[in-house]
Write a protein that holds these residues in place. Sequence first.
Motif, PDB file in Angstrom:
ATOM      1  N   GLY A 174      -0.931  11.444 -42.921  1.00 24.68           N
ATOM      2  CA  GLY A 174      -0.712  12.206 -41.707  1.00 24.68           C
ATOM      3  C   GLY A 174       0.746  12.292 -41.290  1.00 24.68           C
ATOM      4  O   GLY A 174       1.089  13.069 -40.397  1.00 24.68           O
ATOM      5  N   SER A 175       1.606  11.484 -41.949  1.00 20.62           N
ATOM      6  CA  SER A 175       3.034  11.532 -41.626  1.00 20.62           C
ATOM      7  C   SER A 175       3.695  12.791 -42.153  1.00 20.62           C
ATOM      8  O   SER A 175       4.791  13.155 -41.719  1.00 20.62           O
ATOM      9  CB  SER A 175       3.757  10.311 -42.222  1.00 20.62           C
ATOM     10  OG  SER A 175       3.232   9.098 -41.742  1.00 20.62           O
ATOM     11  N   ILE A 176       3.050  13.427 -43.115  1.00 23.13           N
ATOM     12  CA  ILE A 176       3.627  14.610 -43.760  1.00 23.13           C
ATOM     13  C   ILE A 176       3.034  15.859 -43.118  1.00 23.13           C
ATOM     14  O   ILE A 176       1.819  16.023 -43.059  1.00 23.13           O
ATOM     15  CB  ILE A 176       3.343  14.610 -45.277  1.00 23.13           C
ATOM     16  CG1 ILE A 176       3.876  13.314 -45.904  1.00 23.13           C
ATOM     17  CG2 ILE A 176       3.950  15.831 -45.945  1.00 23.13           C
ATOM     18  CD1 ILE A 176       3.501  13.133 -47.359  1.00 23.13           C
ATOM     19  N   GLY A 177       3.887  16.718 -42.610  1.00 18.45           N
ATOM     20  CA  GLY A 177       3.403  17.913 -41.927  1.00 18.45           C
ATOM     21  C   GLY A 177       4.395  19.041 -41.997  1.00 18.45           C
ATOM     22  O   GLY A 177       5.448  18.945 -42.644  1.00 18.45           O
ATOM     23  N   GLY A 178       4.068  20.139 -41.326  1.00 16.83           N
ATOM     24  CA  GLY A 178       4.944  21.299 -41.314  1.00 16.83           C
ATOM     25  C   GLY A 178       4.423  22.387 -42.226  1.00 16.83           C
ATOM     26  O   GLY A 178       3.582  22.158 -43.102  1.00 16.83           O
ATOM     27  N   SER A 179       4.936  23.583 -42.030  1.00 19.90           N
ATOM     28  CA  SER A 179       4.520  24.714 -42.852  1.00 19.90           C
ATOM     29  C   SER A 179       5.324  24.762 -44.137  1.00 19.90           C
ATOM     30  O   SER A 179       6.330  24.067 -44.288  1.00 19.90           O
ATOM     31  CB  SER A 179       4.722  26.016 -42.060  1.00 19.90           C
ATOM     32  OG  SER A 179       6.075  26.130 -41.649  1.00 19.90           O
ATOM     33  N   LEU A 233      -9.275  11.749 -48.820  1.00 23.78           N
ATOM     34  CA  LEU A 233      -8.564  10.625 -48.218  1.00 23.78           C
ATOM     35  C   LEU A 233      -8.296  10.942 -46.754  1.00 23.78           C
ATOM     36  O   LEU A 233      -7.918  12.065 -46.426  1.00 23.78           O
ATOM     37  CB  LEU A 233      -7.228  10.386 -48.939  1.00 23.78           C
ATOM     38  CG  LEU A 233      -7.299   9.888 -50.380  1.00 23.78           C
ATOM     39  CD1 LEU A 233      -5.943  10.036 -51.061  1.00 23.78           C
ATOM     40  CD2 LEU A 233      -7.745   8.431 -50.416  1.00 23.78           C
ATOM     41  N   PRO A 234      -8.467   9.964 -45.864  1.00 27.60           N
ATOM     42  CA  PRO A 234      -8.192  10.220 -44.444  1.00 27.60           C
ATOM     43  C   PRO A 234      -6.698  10.331 -44.185  1.00 27.60           C
ATOM     44  O   PRO A 234      -5.885   9.776 -44.923  1.00 27.60           O
ATOM     45  CB  PRO A 234      -8.785   8.990 -43.747  1.00 27.60           C
ATOM     46  CG  PRO A 234      -8.704   7.907 -44.779  1.00 27.60           C
ATOM     47  CD  PRO A 234      -8.960   8.583 -46.095  1.00 27.60           C
ATOM     48  N   ARG A 235      -6.337  11.042 -43.119  1.00 29.04           N
ATOM     49  CA  ARG A 235      -4.923  11.190 -42.767  1.00 29.04           C
ATOM     50  C   ARG A 235      -4.278   9.856 -42.423  1.00 29.04           C
ATOM     51  O   ARG A 235      -3.069   9.703 -42.520  1.00 29.04           O
ATOM     52  CB  ARG A 235      -4.792  12.154 -41.574  1.00 29.04           C
ATOM     53  CG  ARG A 235      -5.019  13.604 -41.931  1.00 29.04           C
ATOM     54  CD  ARG A 235      -5.021  14.483 -40.681  1.00 29.04           C
ATOM     55  NE  ARG A 235      -3.829  14.328 -39.869  1.00 29.04           N
ATOM     56  CZ  ARG A 235      -2.663  14.915 -40.112  1.00 29.04           C
ATOM     57  NH1 ARG A 235      -2.517  15.687 -41.180  1.00 29.04           N
ATOM     58  NH2 ARG A 235      -1.623  14.727 -39.305  1.00 29.04           N
TER      59      ARG A 235
END
Length: 335
Positions: free
Chosen positions: A177-182, A226-228
Amino acid sequence: MDARDPLAPMRLPEAAGEFLSSLRAKKLSPHTVAGYDSDLRIVAELVAGLEGVAVADLEVRGLGGRVVRAAFAGFSDSRSAASVNRAWSAWNQFLTFCVAEGLLEGNPMAAVPRPKQPAKAPKPLLGDGSASATLLERIAAGARRARDPWVERDLVVLALALVTGMRSAELLGVTLGSIGGSGGDRRVQVVGKGGRTRSLPIEPPIERLIERYLHSRLVRFGLTSLPRSAALLVDVRNEPLQRGGLQYLVRQCYRYAGVHDRVQRGTLVHALRHEFATRLAERGASAHELMELLGHSSIVTGQAYVASTAREVRRAAQGNPAYGVLDRLVERGRA
């Protein structure tokens, strides 16, 4: 309101326990808290020896400049300037805490001298700057020999450190979940020292390597998802990778990639962070951009802090030569 009387007697071990609890509340890493604990305990033993009492019987209000200074003199005899400075900082914070809690009238650390240390020089991988490329290419080719080899995982550990400059604890704290963005603006949210967070840009080559690694992880452990909240980096049992495991993995990668002789003394995982910063600086990244990427709270040179824009920081990070290597590895994997 605290009912404790001014300068009420409190044993040092109890006060130290309360101080360490306050550090945990600040979300400091267990490794950092353990370091504080060790420095407090060792110097406290020296104080107790000088006072002729057991550590358990030491009272905080009896800690004066003379006895603490004498204890630090003994502590310094067989230790480096860096170790003495670390212990001095720990005791200074602890005794400041005691003053704030009404256990002590003033902080006696003003009477305790601390050694001067020369500015630390960066310790990137030695050589002509090709060591990181050699490391990535040889590990991608399966150079590391292990009982249960996992090339995809090993490559992501090294690549992520080289293209973000994260500290060991920060790498280990990254979750899915630490990785995000478009697309084209992907970022990793990192919790650094003192619980401070920062957002680190990553580019498509490392994104694709992470995707391949996560797919290999699902296959390896027979999972469908895998969960976030799951740790990004895991061991061969699908348990979150720990500090010792990370150090062992990186040391083995250096060895089997044939670059162990380019790792400077006193560095291991941190050498990858120094490599990251050094190569970006060579390609024109400013001190402010590096400060933001590395999560430093100040610039030692004394320059006034000027926040960089997200676009400038990303442009600086894109200049990382490791991305050129990762591009080739990704394309090679498609062939």
